[in-house]
Design a protein around this motif. Structure first.
Motif, PDB file in Angstrom:
ATOM      1  N   ASN A   1       2.711  -3.852  -0.639  1.00 48.50           N
ATOM      2  CA  ASN A   1       3.924  -3.036  -0.754  1.00 48.50           C
ATOM      3  C   ASN A   1       4.383  -2.809  -2.184  1.00 48.50           C
ATOM      4  OD1 ASN A   1       4.084  -2.846   2.058  1.00 48.50           O
ATOM      5  ND2 ASN A   1       5.309  -4.704   2.230  1.00 48.50           N
ATOM      6  N   PHE A   2       4.107  -3.768  -3.076  1.00 49.93           N
ATOM      7  CA  PHE A   2       4.641  -3.675  -4.432  1.00 49.93           C
ATOM      8  C   PHE A   2       3.574  -3.389  -5.485  1.00 49.93           C
ATOM      9  CE2 PHE A   2       7.784  -6.187  -2.127  1.00 49.93           C
ATOM     10  CZ  PHE A   2       8.948  -5.504  -2.451  1.00 49.93           C
TER      11      PHE A   2
ATOM     12  N   PRO B   1       2.619   1.550  -4.321  1.00 46.28           N
ATOM     13  CA  PRO B   1       3.231   2.299  -5.426  1.00 46.28           C
ATOM     14  C   PRO B   1       2.201   2.910  -6.377  1.00 46.28           C
ATOM     15  CG  PRO B   1       4.358   0.206  -5.114  1.00 46.28           C
ATOM     16  CD  PRO B   1       3.131   0.168  -4.262  1.00 46.28           C
TER      17      PRO B   1
ATOM     18  N   VAL C   1       3.279  -8.506   0.143  1.00 45.29           N
ATOM     19  CA  VAL C   1       3.903  -8.276  -1.164  1.00 45.29           C
ATOM     20  C   VAL C   1       2.966  -7.494  -2.068  1.00 45.29           C
ATOM     21  CG1 VAL C   1       4.682  -9.419  -3.282  1.00 45.29           C
ATOM     22  CG2 VAL C   1       5.450 -10.263  -1.063  1.00 45.29           C
TER      23      VAL C   1
END
Length: 264
Positions: free
Chosen positions: A183-184, A188, A180
């Motif tokens: 990826n988040f 980003p 998590v």
């Protein structure tokens, strides 16, 4: 017969700190093809794909060739991702396997634990960065404008992500949790930091948002060290990374000091 006595230690357990650091370095060197070689290949693939896809459409960025502009950003992104992966995976795997106690029981303070984990990850980030630069030099005109900017932003960015990895590893209870964060948060912020483009080409709102992204400053400052051109203030980047690293150091120290999700 000589009487046995405890080994005297000063304010800092240098032997213990060195042992933890050496353990972290040997950990990733034992699988160097995965931890050092693979990131280099991935960076070269990114370089090839972007040059083949955009090389003719975007020949220059801010007065330099697209390849020369792109290379430092790819190097920094690779360094950051691997620094994060080193600390987060080391701590999380130890928690999952139940051998985190082997790190917590020795006479190491919370500060020494943070330093040992972080310095090991910084070493990996720097090794990956140097290897990637050498590999890219065969395909891109790698320039050096300011060696001090390269060193400062390279080390500071690796430290920032290693500390974030410590916090993520301590917080996570399973691999899904660390995914998590990756990826988040990491991915980003890396892709929106100006790695593949100049922030000057963004709309006004995009440029404003970019300056709230600490990843923007580490990419921008690192790139400045190579090509001498930056989208933002290099000195602002120096203080932003310094401030973020101080904050993350305190956060990691408090998490380990209190035994947050480490002690039953």
């Amino acid at each position: 017969m000589q009487e046995l006595a405890p080994r005297p230690m000063g304010a800092i357990n240098w032997l213990g700190l060195w042992t933890l650091y050496a353990k972290e370095v040997r950990r990733f060197l034992n699988v160097h093809l995965q931890t050092v070689g693979a990131p280099v290949v991935t960076s070269l693939l990114f370089l090839a794909v972007f040059l083949l896809a955009l090389g003719r459409a975007v020949e220059t960025v801010n007065g330099v060739s697209f390849a020369t502009f792109l290379a430092p950003g790819l190097v920094m992104m690779t360094m950051a991702q691997n620094s994060f992966a080193n600390t987060s995976s080391s701590i999380l795997i130890s928690k999952v396997q139940g051998n985190i106690v082997d790190v917590l029981m020795p006479p190491l303070s919370a500060l020494e634990l943070v330093a040992g984990f972080a310095l090991g990850a910084v070493t990996r980030g720097i090794m990956v960065g140097v290897a990637t630069i050498i590999a890219m030099a065969f395909f891109v005109d790698v320039q050096i404008h300011n060696i001090w900017a390269i060193l400062y932003f390279g080390v500071s960015a690796s430290l920032m992500l290693s500390l974030l990895g410590i916090a993520g590893g301590v917080w996570s209870e399973k691999f899904d949790h660390i995914a998590v964060v990756t990826n988040f948060v990491i991915t980003p912020l890396s892709f929106l930091s100006g790695t593949f483009y100049s922030a000057e080409h963004l709309p006004e709102a995009g440029r404003v948002l970019a300056h709230f992204n600490p990843f923007f400053y580490m990419i921008d400052g690192f790139r400045y060290g190579f090509i001498g051109i930056s989208d933002g203030s290099v000195m602002t980047g120096v203080f932003v990374l310094l401030g973020v690293n101080i904050f993350l150091s305190i956060l990691c120290y408090r998490m380990i000091k209190t035994g947050y999700k480490l002690k039953a």
